[in-house]
Write a protein that holds these residues in place. Structure first.
Motif, short mmCIF file in Angstrom:
data_model
loop_
_atom_site.label_atom_id
_atom_site.label_comp_id
_atom_site.label_asym_id
_atom_site.label_seq_id
_atom_site.Cartn_x
_atom_site.Cartn_y
_atom_site.Cartn_z
N UNK A 59 14.46 61.25 15.95
CA UNK A 59 14.44 60.29 17.06
C UNK A 59 13.99 60.91 18.38
N UNK A 60 14.40 62.16 18.64
CA UNK A 60 13.96 62.84 19.86
C UNK A 60 12.46 63.11 19.80
N UNK A 61 11.98 63.42 18.60
CA UNK A 61 10.55 63.65 18.42
C UNK A 61 9.77 62.35 18.66
N UNK A 62 10.31 61.23 18.22
CA UNK A 62 9.66 59.95 18.43
C UNK A 62 9.61 59.61 19.93
N UNK A 63 10.69 59.87 20.63
CA UNK A 63 10.73 59.59 22.07
C UNK A 63 9.72 60.45 22.83
N UNK A 64 9.40 61.61 22.27
CA UNK A 64 8.45 62.52 22.92
C UNK A 64 7.19 62.64 22.08
N UNK A 65 6.80 61.55 21.45
CA UNK A 65 5.67 61.60 20.52
C UNK A 65 4.36 61.98 21.20
N UNK A 186 3.62 75.22 24.69
CA UNK A 186 3.10 74.07 23.95
C UNK A 186 3.91 72.81 24.17
N UNK A 187 5.24 72.94 24.22
CA UNK A 187 6.09 71.76 24.33
C UNK A 187 7.51 72.20 24.65
N UNK A 188 8.37 71.22 24.84
CA UNK A 188 9.79 71.49 25.08
C UNK A 188 10.44 72.04 23.83
N UNK A 189 11.60 72.71 23.95
CA UNK A 189 12.25 73.30 22.78
C UNK A 189 12.53 72.31 21.66
N UNK A 190 12.98 71.10 21.99
CA UNK A 190 13.33 70.16 20.94
C UNK A 190 12.10 69.73 20.14
N UNK A 191 10.95 69.61 20.79
CA UNK A 191 9.73 69.23 20.11
C UNK A 191 9.25 70.36 19.20
N UNK A 194 11.70 70.69 16.25
CA UNK A 194 11.59 69.59 15.28
C UNK A 194 10.30 69.70 14.45
N UNK A 195 9.18 69.98 15.12
CA UNK A 195 7.91 70.06 14.40
C UNK A 195 7.91 71.22 13.40
N UNK A 196 8.32 72.39 13.85
CA UNK A 196 8.31 73.55 12.96
C UNK A 196 9.35 73.39 11.85
N UNK A 197 10.49 72.81 12.17
CA UNK A 197 11.52 72.57 11.15
C UNK A 197 11.04 71.57 10.11
N UNK A 198 10.31 70.54 10.54
CA UNK A 198 9.78 69.56 9.60
C UNK A 198 8.83 70.20 8.60
#
Length: 314
Positions: A59-65, A186-191, A194-198
């Motif tokens: 959801x956080x990734x979607x908000x910062x898509x 590249x981006x904020x920590x949560x992004x 989330x991307x690398x974890x995915x």
């Protein structure tokens, strides 16, 4: 002025407390994984844990898509490499190793990652390591020698140490990649997380299903996986990010190094792993040495990149 200083002290105290809670949760992961491995195959176990954690962060990734798309365009290969090394290789290797080694032994091996990364970083920047860094390397090496010298063969199997070696190398590569991603902004920590974890979760789960097959898990096993994914991964990384807004990188590094001692105490209490005085002294020396070895490369303030420690959280 006094009120401002007092507020800063309170915030720092809260941040330290928060970081210690996170390191404790990460340390308990080692115990929970050891409990789960007899009934859950390792790669599927790791894949499910990080897949569920990724869904929590989605959801956080979607908000910062928009930010996520820009990060992929600017550094997609770096994020891919981070996912492969930090999650697929490091976590996969760690789950496999824990099936053959004591939790404390593997934790000590991973703690040495910080020493290697510190030296590689210094060499890469063509900086001569300072006295404190060399002291840290020497102290950590002495601690490892003290710990492993009296160990009996029953403490682990050869394949366990092979998996541990793969995990340490992958963890070191992930630490260096994390710093590169951090410098690139590249981006904020949560992004980034989330991307690398995915990426890593998809690789782990796919490999697990192919190699180990579709698991039949009990309600207890699902509960264990869910706790590790939601509390010890998604929530813990969010809390760690929060603490880094106040703590310096040196402070966060020292707090992260307490995990070695925490894992040893938890393994003694819940896994019946015992250690003689020389081994305990070795653990303390390694924890101190790895902290010293990292001081120069730590930035004055907390990192704004991926909130990953220099050792796997388990």
């Amino acid at each position: 002025m006094t009120d401002s200083k007092e507020r800063k002290v309170v915030r720092r105290g809260e941040a330290i407390g928060l970081a210690l809670v996170v390191t404790f949760l990460w340390s308990t992961s080692w115990i929970l994984i050891k409990w789960g491995l007899p009934s859950i195959s390792p790669l599927v176990f790791a894949g499910l844990r990080y897949s569920i954690a990724f869904l929590c962060l989605a959801p956080f990734l979607w908000l910062r898509r928009r930010e996520a798309r820009q990060a992929i365009r600017r550094g997609g290969s770096l994020l891919l490499a981070l996912g492969v090394t930090l999650y697929a290789a490091t976590q996969g290797g760690q789950f496999l190793a824990l099936g053959h080694l004591e939790a404390t032994t593997l934790s000590l091996c991973l703690s040495m990652t910080a020493v290697g990364v510190a030296l590689i970083s210094l060499v890469g920047r063509r900086e001569a390591p300072g006295r404190l860094q060399w002291l840290g390397v020497a102290v950590a090496a002495a601690g490892a020698l003290a710990y492993f010298t009296p160990r009996e063969s029953s403490a682990g199997t050869p394949i366990g140490y092979v998996f541990a070696g793969v995990t340490v190398v992958a963890n070191a590569a992930a630490s260096l990649l994390g710093r590169r991603v951090n410098r690139a902004g590249l981006a904020s920590p949560v992004v980034v997380t989330a991307l690398s974890m995915g990426v890593g979760a998809a690789i782990l789960l796919t490999a697990g299903l192919i190699v180990e097959g579709v698991p039949r898990l009990s309600a207890a096993s699902w509960g264990l996986i869910a706790w590790l994914a939601i509390i010890n991964t998604a929530l813990s990384f969010t809390m760690w990010n929060r603490s880094l807004q106040t703590l310096t990188a040196v402070e966060s590094s020292v707090l992260n190094n307490t995990m070695l001692i925490q894992v040893a105490l938890l393994a003694w209490a819940f896994l019946s792993e015992t250690h003689n005085p020389l081994e305990v002294a070795g653990l303390v020396l390694v924890a101190a040495g790895t902290a010293f070895a990292q001081i120069r490369r730590a930035s004055p303030r907390g990192s704004h990149g991926p909130a990953q420690p220099d050792r796997s959280d388990g």
